[in-house]
Design a protein around this motif. Sequence first.
Motif, PDB file in Angstrom:
ATOM      1  N   PHE A 169       6.725  -0.839   3.066  1.00 11.93           N
ATOM      2  CA  PHE A 169       5.380  -0.342   2.829  1.00 11.93           C
ATOM      3  C   PHE A 169       4.400  -1.403   3.302  1.00 11.93           C
ATOM      4  O   PHE A 169       4.601  -2.584   3.048  1.00 11.93           O
ATOM      5  N   CYS A 213       2.299  -2.437  -6.237  1.00 14.49           N
ATOM      6  CA  CYS A 213       1.947  -1.312  -5.378  1.00 14.49           C
ATOM      7  C   CYS A 213       0.584  -0.746  -5.766  1.00 14.49           C
ATOM      8  O   CYS A 213       0.321  -0.513  -6.943  1.00 14.49           O
ATOM      9  N   ILE A 224      11.012   2.024  -5.222  1.00 15.27           N
ATOM     10  CA  ILE A 224       9.696   2.671  -5.167  1.00 15.27           C
ATOM     11  C   ILE A 224       9.844   4.128  -4.724  1.00 15.27           C
ATOM     12  O   ILE A 224       9.227   5.027  -5.310  1.00 15.27           O
ATOM     13  N   MET A 225      10.696   4.378  -3.730  1.00 17.21           N
ATOM     14  CA  MET A 225      10.908   5.746  -3.260  1.00 17.21           C
ATOM     15  C   MET A 225      11.550   6.615  -4.342  1.00 17.21           C
ATOM     16  O   MET A 225      11.206   7.783  -4.486  1.00 17.21           O
ATOM     17  N   LEU A 242       8.694   7.549  -6.544  1.00 17.76           N
ATOM     18  CA  LEU A 242       7.856   8.575  -5.903  1.00 17.76           C
ATOM     19  C   LEU A 242       8.528   9.946  -5.987  1.00 17.76           C
ATOM     20  O   LEU A 242       7.870  10.961  -6.223  1.00 17.76           O
ATOM     21  N   TRP A 249       0.853  -1.185   0.000  1.00 18.56           N
ATOM     22  CA  TRP A 249       0.000   0.000   0.000  1.00 18.56           C
ATOM     23  C   TRP A 249       0.888   1.234   0.000  1.00 18.56           C
ATOM     24  O   TRP A 249       1.706   1.420   0.901  1.00 18.56           O
ATOM     25  N   ILE A 250       0.718   2.068  -1.007  1.00 23.70           N
ATOM     26  CA  ILE A 250       1.443   3.332  -1.089  1.00 23.70           C
ATOM     27  C   ILE A 250       0.462   4.427  -0.683  1.00 23.70           C
ATOM     28  O   ILE A 250      -0.495   4.709  -1.416  1.00 23.70           O
ATOM     29  N   TYR A 251       0.687   4.969   0.492  1.00 23.47           N
ATOM     30  CA  TYR A 251      -0.220   5.999   0.996  1.00 23.47           C
ATOM     31  C   TYR A 251       0.597   7.237   1.328  1.00 23.47           C
ATOM     32  O   TYR A 251       1.475   7.190   2.185  1.00 23.47           O
ATOM     33  N   ILE A 252       0.308   8.321   0.615  1.00 20.78           N
ATOM     34  CA  ILE A 252       1.130   9.532   0.707  1.00 20.78           C
ATOM     35  C   ILE A 252       0.306  10.696   1.256  1.00 20.78           C
ATOM     36  O   ILE A 252      -0.815  10.929   0.808  1.00 20.78           O
ATOM     37  N   THR A 298      -2.530   2.157  -4.542  1.00 17.53           N
ATOM     38  CA  THR A 298      -2.904   3.287  -3.701  1.00 17.53           C
ATOM     39  C   THR A 298      -4.383   3.104  -3.353  1.00 17.53           C
ATOM     40  O   THR A 298      -5.126   2.435  -4.084  1.00 17.53           O
ATOM     41  N   SER A 323      11.922  -1.179  -1.727  1.00 15.61           N
ATOM     42  CA  SER A 323      11.330   0.097  -1.301  1.00 15.61           C
ATOM     43  C   SER A 323      12.158   1.287  -1.786  1.00 15.61           C
ATOM     44  O   SER A 323      11.599   2.360  -2.060  1.00 15.61           O
ATOM     45  N   VAL A 333       5.435   9.225   2.825  1.00 15.87           N
ATOM     46  CA  VAL A 333       4.777   7.952   2.533  1.00 15.87           C
ATOM     47  C   VAL A 333       4.738   7.106   3.809  1.00 15.87           C
ATOM     48  O   VAL A 333       5.685   7.097   4.592  1.00 15.87           O
TER      49      VAL A 333
END
Length: 133
Positions: A31, A86, A122-123, A126, A10-13, A88, A119, A18
């Motif tokens: 994550f 991933c 992924i970062m 982002l 789960w990518i929650y920003i 959202t 991660s 995050v």
Amino acid sequence: MTGHIDKIAWIYIVDGKVLGARSKGKDTYYFPGGKREPGESDAQTLIREIEEELSVQIIPETIAEFGSFEAPAHGKAEGVLVRMTCLTAEYTGELQPASEIEELAWLTYADIDRVSAVSVIIMDKLRELELLS
């Protein structure tokens, strides 16, 4: 030995940060999410894992694909890859660590040395999309 670990994350920003989680006895953040059960869809896995780990309910109609990322699995034998799908989504309830989770943290790009290999990728993404401070 080679293999794949198939995980949903789960990518929650919020405000350029995050949501990350750390398991009991571990020093690496990841994550929230986890491995799918047999026959589960990505969305079903996300809903179940997030409720187990964070005590909140994912709102199914808000789930959207962010992307899939692959990297060597953290703490596993060489050649084992983790594939992170991933997603959202919005949620209802109050975020609090449950199950094996010891701590939740709002991570920025400065925390990149505290997260697992997949991660980091992924970062980087982002950051590239200007979603992360």
